[in-house]
Design an enzyme around this catalytic site. Sequence first.
Site, PDB file in Angstrom:
ATOM      1  N   ARG A   1     103.167 -26.944  65.522  1.00  0.00           N
ATOM      2  CA  ARG A   1     104.086 -27.971  65.007  1.00  0.00           C
ATOM      3  C   ARG A   1     104.612 -28.785  66.186  1.00  0.00           C
ATOM      4  NH1 ARG A   1     106.208 -27.885  60.008  1.00  0.00           N
ATOM      5  NH2 ARG A   1     105.686 -25.675  59.832  1.00  0.00           N
TER       6      ARG A   1
ATOM      7  N   SER B   1      95.759 -30.870  53.992  1.00  0.00           N
ATOM      8  CA  SER B   1      96.298 -31.101  52.652  1.00  0.00           C
ATOM      9  C   SER B   1      95.537 -32.277  52.053  1.00  0.00           C
ATOM     10  CB  SER B   1      97.784 -31.440  52.697  1.00  0.00           C
ATOM     11  OG  SER B   1      98.573 -30.296  52.853  1.00  0.00           O
TER      12      SER B   1
ATOM     13  N   ARG C   1     105.519 -37.228  64.709  1.00  0.00           N
ATOM     14  CA  ARG C   1     106.509 -36.786  63.723  1.00  0.00           C
ATOM     15  C   ARG C   1     107.707 -36.172  64.438  1.00  0.00           C
ATOM     16  NH1 ARG C   1     102.576 -34.069  59.059  1.00  0.00           N
ATOM     17  NH2 ARG C   1     101.249 -35.911  58.838  1.00  0.00           N
TER      18      ARG C   1
ATOM     19  N   ARG D   1      95.203 -28.086  65.228  1.00  0.00           N
ATOM     20  CA  ARG D   1      95.193 -26.801  64.521  1.00  0.00           C
ATOM     21  C   ARG D   1      93.770 -26.243  64.436  1.00  0.00           C
ATOM     22  NH1 ARG D   1      99.953 -26.485  59.933  1.00  0.00           N
ATOM     23  NH2 ARG D   1     101.615 -27.332  61.262  1.00  0.00           N
TER      24      ARG D   1
ATOM     25  N   GLU E   1      98.286 -23.667  57.317  1.00  0.00           N
ATOM     26  CA  GLU E   1      97.756 -24.924  56.790  1.00  0.00           C
ATOM     27  C   GLU E   1      97.015 -25.703  57.875  1.00  0.00           C
ATOM     28  OE1 GLU E   1      99.309 -29.342  55.735  1.00  0.00           O
ATOM     29  OE2 GLU E   1     100.772 -27.712  55.540  1.00  0.00           O
TER      30      GLU E   1
END
Length: 434
Positions: free
Chosen positions: A285, A360, A270, A398, A357
Amino acid sequence: MFDIRWIRENAAAFDQGLKKRGLEPVSHRLIALDEARREAVTRAQEAQTRRNALSKEIGQAKAAKDEARAQSLMAEVASLKAAIQQGEEDERRLDGELRAALSEIPNLPLEEVPEGADEHGNVELRRFGNKRQFNFAPKQHFDLGESLKLMDFETAAKLSGSRFVVLKGALARLERAIAQFMLDLHTNEHGYTEVSPPLLVRDHAMFGTAQLPKFEEDQFSVYAGTAVDEGRFAWLVPTAEVPLTNLIREMILDEQELPLRFTAFTPCFRAEAGAAGRDTRGMIRQHQFSKVEMVSITTPEQSRAELDRMLGCAETVLQRLGLPYRVMTLCGGDMGFASRLTFDIEVWLPGQHAYREISSCSVCGDFQARRMEARYRPKGGKPAYVHTLNGSGLAVGRTMVAILENYQEADGSVVIPEALRPYMGGLEVIPAHG
């Protein structure tokens, strides 16, 4: 992707759904485009009908040796040919404009989605686990990893730039162990089929899951040469959701085949174009990270229950690892583009003293299926669009961050959770360096 006929018949509900996302109403603009397109179609059809009738009249005039009338009719036929061509061109142009406009409109939230403009409107659903009470100040993961000499951001920056990391030794093995543990759990206990998908995909695959066209700036493209799509650019997958969901594109499945459940462990890429200045240190991130993804394909009647099931599968990973977390229902302003309802799982990071987070889980209804032309045939019925769901099960990097911060010791060593020790060759503790 929406059916314009549904929007025409449910304009108020459509605009109300967009309002819940914090967006302005657009049904009037879409309906006006559709009206113009329909008018162009009608003009072309009427001109074609008239042209067909004139062709018969020309034959009759020639048979009657009325050359003047035949020439007049032929002149009208020539003008109608131009009108037909213009009508067809207008139809193609307006159809393209309508499809482009529809492709950039997000999915409509379900009624249970909370009101809210951003993450501050999210609602906590439940918590699991007790936060560990430390008798020392817990460090953040990057301080721990660097002190172990097993997490190297400086060398990664020399190789690739910012937002990359080199993992070594026990941390490299820990990343592999986490992924293998998750895959074994999801395939052996949760009924998912493991898939090893391509990491390069074409435009239509990214369009199908709604990464394109709206989020192009967040993606990494590569020139694929003649190996992929005859020299056009291809895309590095931002998540395995893209290839896994597109496995059923342009298919008509039998209802008895559903639900289909897929899982995959892949690198993800990403650009993080909108994340400037956020989480610049560490592994939270990054441009490249690894994730175990879950995807379900269901009937409309199954999809809401499947979301709860998928969420439970993701939660089980954290429970087995003994990591405290909370589940959040995302509000309308914070949901992903393709989602109708999303639950986020946020893991507790004592080094940051915050929940972050880690998964999701979303139900997309038929939003992606329409973009992919993915359908199923109900018993005794006509083909209908499937419903798609996706969820992280979990983000591997994560999860490593959470393990490092929750299982750290005062001397800088890190205890390996019991569930992972078989995958670590029986290693119980990553010892402090030196």
